[in-house]
Motif scaffolding. Structure first.
Motif, PDB file in Angstrom:
ATOM      1  N   PHE A   1       0.845  -1.207   0.000  1.00 37.97           N
ATOM      2  CA  PHE A   1       0.000   0.000   0.000  1.00 37.97           C
ATOM      3  C   PHE A   1       0.876   1.252   0.000  1.00 37.97           C
ATOM      4  O   PHE A   1       0.667   2.190  -0.767  1.00 37.97           O
ATOM      5  CB  PHE A   1      -0.923  -0.034   1.227  1.00 37.97           C
ATOM      6  CG  PHE A   1      -1.409   1.309   1.684  1.00 37.97           C
ATOM      7  CD1 PHE A   1      -2.411   1.978   0.989  1.00 37.97           C
ATOM      8  CD2 PHE A   1      -0.862   1.932   2.809  1.00 37.97           C
ATOM      9  CE1 PHE A   1      -2.854   3.229   1.391  1.00 37.97           C
ATOM     10  CE2 PHE A   1      -1.294   3.180   3.218  1.00 37.97           C
ATOM     11  CZ  PHE A   1      -2.293   3.830   2.507  1.00 37.97           C
ATOM     12  N   PHE A   2       1.885   1.248   0.858  1.00 31.95           N
ATOM     13  CA  PHE A   2       2.736   2.423   1.013  1.00 31.95           C
ATOM     14  C   PHE A   2       3.553   2.683  -0.265  1.00 31.95           C
ATOM     15  O   PHE A   2       3.729   3.833  -0.685  1.00 31.95           O
ATOM     16  CB  PHE A   2       3.647   2.217   2.232  1.00 31.95           C
ATOM     17  CG  PHE A   2       4.264   3.499   2.742  1.00 31.95           C
ATOM     18  CD1 PHE A   2       3.509   4.656   2.859  1.00 31.95           C
ATOM     19  CD2 PHE A   2       5.600   3.552   3.112  1.00 31.95           C
ATOM     20  CE1 PHE A   2       4.070   5.845   3.320  1.00 31.95           C
ATOM     21  CE2 PHE A   2       6.177   4.742   3.578  1.00 31.95           C
ATOM     22  CZ  PHE A   2       5.403   5.878   3.674  1.00 31.95           C
ATOM     23  N   GLU A   3       3.970   1.591  -0.879  1.00 31.17           N
ATOM     24  CA  GLU A   3       4.725   1.714  -2.139  1.00 31.17           C
ATOM     25  C   GLU A   3       3.836   2.318  -3.237  1.00 31.17           C
ATOM     26  O   GLU A   3       4.242   3.225  -3.971  1.00 31.17           O
ATOM     27  CB  GLU A   3       5.170   0.302  -2.555  1.00 31.17           C
ATOM     28  CG  GLU A   3       6.118   0.242  -3.731  1.00 31.17           C
ATOM     29  CD  GLU A   3       6.272  -1.204  -4.199  1.00 31.17           C
ATOM     30  OE1 GLU A   3       6.476  -1.399  -5.401  1.00 31.17           O
ATOM     31  OE2 GLU A   3       6.157  -2.130  -3.365  1.00 31.17           O
ATOM     32  N   CYS A   4       2.603   1.817  -3.339  1.00 32.16           N
ATOM     33  CA  CYS A   4       1.658   2.359  -4.332  1.00 32.16           C
ATOM     34  C   CYS A   4       1.404   3.839  -4.059  1.00 32.16           C
ATOM     35  O   CYS A   4       1.355   4.653  -4.984  1.00 32.16           O
ATOM     36  CB  CYS A   4       0.330   1.599  -4.303  1.00 32.16           C
ATOM     37  SG  CYS A   4       0.441  -0.066  -4.969  1.00 32.16           S
ATOM     38  N   LEU A   5       1.252   4.174  -2.791  1.00 35.07           N
ATOM     39  CA  LEU A   5       1.004   5.572  -2.415  1.00 35.07           C
ATOM     40  C   LEU A   5       2.152   6.459  -2.899  1.00 35.07           C
ATOM     41  O   LEU A   5       1.939   7.489  -3.547  1.00 35.07           O
ATOM     42  CB  LEU A   5       0.844   5.670  -0.893  1.00 35.07           C
ATOM     43  CG  LEU A   5       0.867   7.071  -0.278  1.00 35.07           C
ATOM     44  CD1 LEU A   5      -0.347   7.880  -0.714  1.00 35.07           C
ATOM     45  CD2 LEU A   5       0.908   7.009   1.251  1.00 35.07           C
TER      46      LEU A   5
ATOM     47  N   VAL B   1      -8.615   6.035   0.118  1.00 33.01           N
ATOM     48  CA  VAL B   1      -9.534   4.887   0.124  1.00 33.01           C
ATOM     49  C   VAL B   1      -9.257   4.004  -1.107  1.00 33.01           C
ATOM     50  O   VAL B   1      -9.190   2.776  -1.005  1.00 33.01           O
ATOM     51  CB  VAL B   1     -11.012   5.347   0.153  1.00 33.01           C
ATOM     52  CG1 VAL B   1     -11.959   4.198  -0.162  1.00 33.01           C
ATOM     53  CG2 VAL B   1     -11.359   5.944   1.517  1.00 33.01           C
ATOM     54  N   SER B   2      -9.086   4.624  -2.258  1.00 28.81           N
ATOM     55  CA  SER B   2      -8.781   3.852  -3.480  1.00 28.81           C
ATOM     56  C   SER B   2      -7.487   3.052  -3.300  1.00 28.81           C
ATOM     57  O   SER B   2      -7.414   1.889  -3.691  1.00 28.81           O
ATOM     58  CB  SER B   2      -8.635   4.783  -4.687  1.00 28.81           C
ATOM     59  OG  SER B   2      -9.901   5.210  -5.120  1.00 28.81           O
ATOM     60  N   LEU B   3      -6.496   3.686  -2.696  1.00 31.81           N
ATOM     61  CA  LEU B   3      -5.207   3.006  -2.517  1.00 31.81           C
ATOM     62  C   LEU B   3      -5.281   1.837  -1.533  1.00 31.81           C
ATOM     63  O   LEU B   3      -4.541   0.863  -1.654  1.00 31.81           O
ATOM     64  CB  LEU B   3      -4.147   4.015  -2.040  1.00 31.81           C
ATOM     65  CG  LEU B   3      -3.581   4.917  -3.125  1.00 31.81           C
ATOM     66  CD1 LEU B   3      -2.860   6.107  -2.507  1.00 31.81           C
ATOM     67  CD2 LEU B   3      -2.613   4.150  -4.018  1.00 31.81           C
ATOM     68  N   PHE B   4      -6.187   1.939  -0.560  1.00 33.91           N
ATOM     69  CA  PHE B   4      -6.360   0.848   0.409  1.00 33.91           C
ATOM     70  C   PHE B   4      -6.600  -0.492  -0.287  1.00 33.91           C
ATOM     71  O   PHE B   4      -6.241  -1.540   0.212  1.00 33.91           O
ATOM     72  CB  PHE B   4      -7.594   1.116   1.295  1.00 33.91           C
ATOM     73  CG  PHE B   4      -7.341   1.944   2.523  1.00 33.91           C
ATOM     74  CD1 PHE B   4      -6.117   2.548   2.764  1.00 33.91           C
ATOM     75  CD2 PHE B   4      -8.349   2.135   3.460  1.00 33.91           C
ATOM     76  CE1 PHE B   4      -5.904   3.315   3.892  1.00 33.91           C
ATOM     77  CE2 PHE B   4      -8.143   2.900   4.601  1.00 33.91           C
ATOM     78  CZ  PHE B   4      -6.921   3.491   4.813  1.00 33.91           C
TER      79      PHE B   4
END
Lengths: 202, 553
Positions: free
Chosen positions: B281-285, B352-355
């Motif tokens: 998640f953090f990487e995508c963010l 929320v989308s990234l979750f």
């Protein structure tokens, strides 16, 4: 060929254009689509009716009863159809429902088909010399010859009782053949099946 | 721990819906997940030296085949228009059910370029047209024909070679009716066939630019680098045509939002979040911030939103890196509560989308629920009582009932269908003609009228009896009984009020499509980009679903 989606949209818009409310126009769109899907000339009848609607008087109906008589002004088929759909639960208690003077009766037909599905009963309609059998909105069986009927004095609806089309003997004979797919149970399988070894009086 | 779904009265506000972003549930992403196991083929590519002609692309799996048929035509610069009223385009497309014969292509060549005035048949599934971005297309041809790769920086200012100006489906202009094909498992997700068309169109634009460059300078020309090709998407100009869709399809709208809300609830309920899931998640963010940095727009409205998003995400990353305790239980619930209290709506919905990113199993279960069989709920439950209607309205339309529709500002706009292209439009009721032909989209006003109409009626009266005298409000009665079953079916705002921002409605729909880089050109239309960074068709089998964050740079 026009798609059913186009048929529904144009019927809805045209009905609104002719003065019906949006909610009723939505019903007409669905109903004309249904007529066309069952091979009945919904678009032609709707066009003819809507073209006349501004210059002719048509009687609206509120509460439908066994005998619906409008001597001078013919009933509006949409008003009859929509109210039949809305009141079908009460109407099924009446054996026969008659409309003495109804304009463009084919336009009321899809509402009877939808009612058949809602109440779970087949509905039979006698319209002039034609018969329509509505099968839970899955099909319409009819000898209708696609003629354009602008007015009828003979529109008789009856609710069929849910009955089998076959007798018990026929059913039993077919059941006997179906038994050929069953296998005799052995003693050992009886002993190990669900519930085996337990008392059911616990 | 049981987490409640978020309150529809909060989420279904237009400002909130207009802050939605693409997610793993978006249709273009679920389309790629479904079709990554299909065989792709370029069946036909017959263009002249200038790039005009016909091309066919197909997807095949077992006995099922779908083909895109493309027609590229000469178009003078003065004829090129993205407006819906245009009558000519650089290219036109249809998605064909199967592989077209020569005879089919002949028939289609006479109809597809005509678009709305052509006639399609039950064999065609979707229909579209597109125009070149002249500055991007000509620039790429110039570079490739001279043996150079185009500058990615320069290309990222546009992001695509073509933009579509309409994509039609579901029986329009004679296309196949949806009911005929709806049981095919591969299209159990909304707009799958529209997504397939756009995805193929993207490949056609890349093939066409290579082909033209080669013919322009056969000795020197080179092919577009695959990494650059992948960074190109398909643009789209979207106007008000999309807005009424979400009002006219309440159950579909509910199912889209409910899927997203259910995913959020399930993720917040995870007690022991795996370290690797949090890291993903953090990487995508962090990767996604590159995307925001390449988001260009001239719109002050959107610039403000992007600015607040950037500030919020810096704050959010600081929180995650410095203040947040990763060892706690219900990590995503803690994060959500912080985000919900500290960030703007735009940023809340972004997070929320990234979750959803680490949770394939949650998303895969929800994706098939995003279609709707709306016919099943069309009939009004006429045996119910006025009391039921009253209770449902009071429970679900609380704020709507507070709006005074006698005030001009609350009924300032009306929606209508334009005569020339039969497209939805919005206008000022007090300045323009035609409000008597208003479309039935003012649900809040009509539900309030219904509420007032039933005010003094007996609770025991049946809906059947009520409708016998009140069919003018039939559409509102139908809606009210729908919201009882489908809580996210209704926009909880007044869409005829003076403060209406129609692009919020467009953005909601486009976010579910999977569009990025919203670029409002007014309050009534915007440009977006789709499939930018997505794997090319011949790479689909080595597909990675996080492409959207890795390659939008």
């Amino acid at each position: 060929m026009r798609s059913f989606s186009e048929i529904e949209t144009i019927s809805k818009r045209a009905s609104r254009g002719a003065g019906f409310s949006w909610g009723v126009s939505e019903e007409i769109g669905k109903s004309v689509r249904l007529l066309e899907m069952f091979g009945l000339p919904g678009i032609l009848h709707l066009k003819n009716y809507l073209e006349k609607i501004n210059n002719h008087n048509y009687q609206k109906i509120t509460i439908i009863s066994a005998d619906n008589i409008s001597n001078n002004i013919p009933y509006c088929p949409i008003s009859v159809g929509v109210n039949f759909l809305d009141q079908a639960y009460n109407l099924e208690k009446i054996e026969n429902i008659n409309f003495s003077n109804l304009a463009y009766p084919l336009l009321a037909v899809p509402f009877l088909s939808r009612s058949s599905e809602i109440i779970g009963k087949k509905i039979l309609l006698n319209l002039e010399n034609f018969k329509f059998l509505f099968n839970y909105n899955q099909s319409i069986l009819s000898n209708f010859d696609n003629s354009l009927i602008s007015k009828t004095t003979n529109f008789l609806i009856s609710f069929n009782q849910n009955e089998d089309s076959f007798d018990k003997k026929t059913w039993d004979s077919l059941y006997k053949i179906s038994q050929k797919t069953f296998v005799d149970e052995t003693e050992s399988s009886k002993k190990t099946a669900a519930g085996a070894g337990l008392t059911d009086n616990d | 721990m049981q987490i409640e779904l978020r309150d529809p009265k909060k989420i279904m506000k237009l400002k909130r819906l207009g802050s939605f972003h693409q997610s793993k549930l978006s249709f273009l992403r679920s389309f790629l997940r479904e079709f990554n196991s299909w065989d792709y083929k370029r069946e036909l590519f017959e263009l002249d030296n200038d790039g005009y002609g016909v091309a066919v692309y197909s997807f095949k799996k077992e006995q099922r085949k779908y083909s895109l048929v493309c027609f590229a035509n000469k178009l003078d610069d003065n004829e090129r228009s993205d407006r819906v009223i245009a009558t000519k385009w650089d290219a036109s497309f249809t998605l064909f059910d199967g592989i077209p014969t020569k005879k089919d292509i002949e028939r289609l060549s006479l109809n597809v370029p005509q678009q709305e005035i052509g006639r399609m048949t039950y064999k065609e599934l979707t229909l579209s047209r597109a125009n070149k971005s002249m500055r991007a297309f000509n620039y790429v041809v110039e570079c490739l024909s001279n043996g150079n790769q185009p500058s990615t920086k320069k290309l990222s200012e546009v992001g695509y070679l073509y933009r579509t100006t309409a994509v039609y489906g579901s029986g329009k202009f004679g296309l196949a009716d949806r009911f005929r094909i709806k049981n095919r498992p591969e299209i159990h997700g909304p707009f799958r066939l529209e997504m397939m068309l756009v995805y193929f169109v993207r490949q056609f634009t890349i093939d066409q630019v290579n082909f033209i460059s080669k013919n322009k300078n056969p000795r020197k020309a080179i092919e577009l680098d695959k990494n650059i090709a992948r960074s190109l998407g398909i643009g789209n100009s979207t106007g008000l045509g999309m807005a009424p869709f979400i009002v006219n399809h309440p159950i579909l709208l509910n199912n889209w939002i409910l899927a997203r809300e259910t995913a959020l609830k399930k993720i917040r309920e995870i007690k022991d979040v795996k370290q690797e899931d949090f890291n993903y998640f953090f990487e995508c963010l962090k990767n996604s911030i590159n995307n925001i940095n390449t988001w260009n727009t001239d719109s002050d409205y959107q610039k403000e939103k992007i600015k607040s998003l950037k500030i919020d995400l810096v704050k959010f990353i600081k929180y995650l890196e410095q203040e947040f305790d990763k060892k706690k239980e219900y990590l995503f619930n803690i994060i959500f509560n912080w985000v919900d209290s500290n960030l703007t709506e735009e940023s809340i919905e972004y997070v929320v989308s990234l979750f959803l990113e680490p949770y394939d199993e949650i998303v895969d279960q929800l994706t098939p629920t995003m279609s709707a069989d709306e016919e099943k709920f069309f009939n009004i439950p006429v045996e119910r009582k006025i009391e039921d209607l009253r209770v449902i309205i009071e429970k679900n339309y609380t704020e709507i009932l507070n709006i005074d529709f006698n005030e001009d500002k609350n009924i300032q706009n009306f929606w209508f269908i334009s005569k020339n292209k039969e497209e939805p439009r919005v206008a000022n009721r007090f300045e323009e003609i035609g409000s008597e032909l208003e479309q039935p989209l003012a649900i809040s006003r009509d539900v309030k009228s219904l509420y007032q109409r039933i005010k003094n009626l007996k609770n025991s009266m049946t809906i059947s009896r009520f409708l016998a005298d009140n069919n003018d409000l039939r559409h509102a009665v139908r809606r009210v009984f729908m919201i009882e079953k489908f809580p996210y079916s209704e926009i909880q705002d007044n869409i005829i009020g003076s403060e209406l921002m129609p692009i919020d409605m467009l953005r909601l729909k486009l976010s579910f499509f999977g569009a990025c880089k919203f670029d409002p050109r007014s309050d009534k239309w915007l440009r977006i980009c789709m499939f930018q960074g997505a794997p090319l068709p011949d790479e689909l089998k080595k597909f990675n679903d996080n492409w959207i964050y890795n390659s939008l740079n």
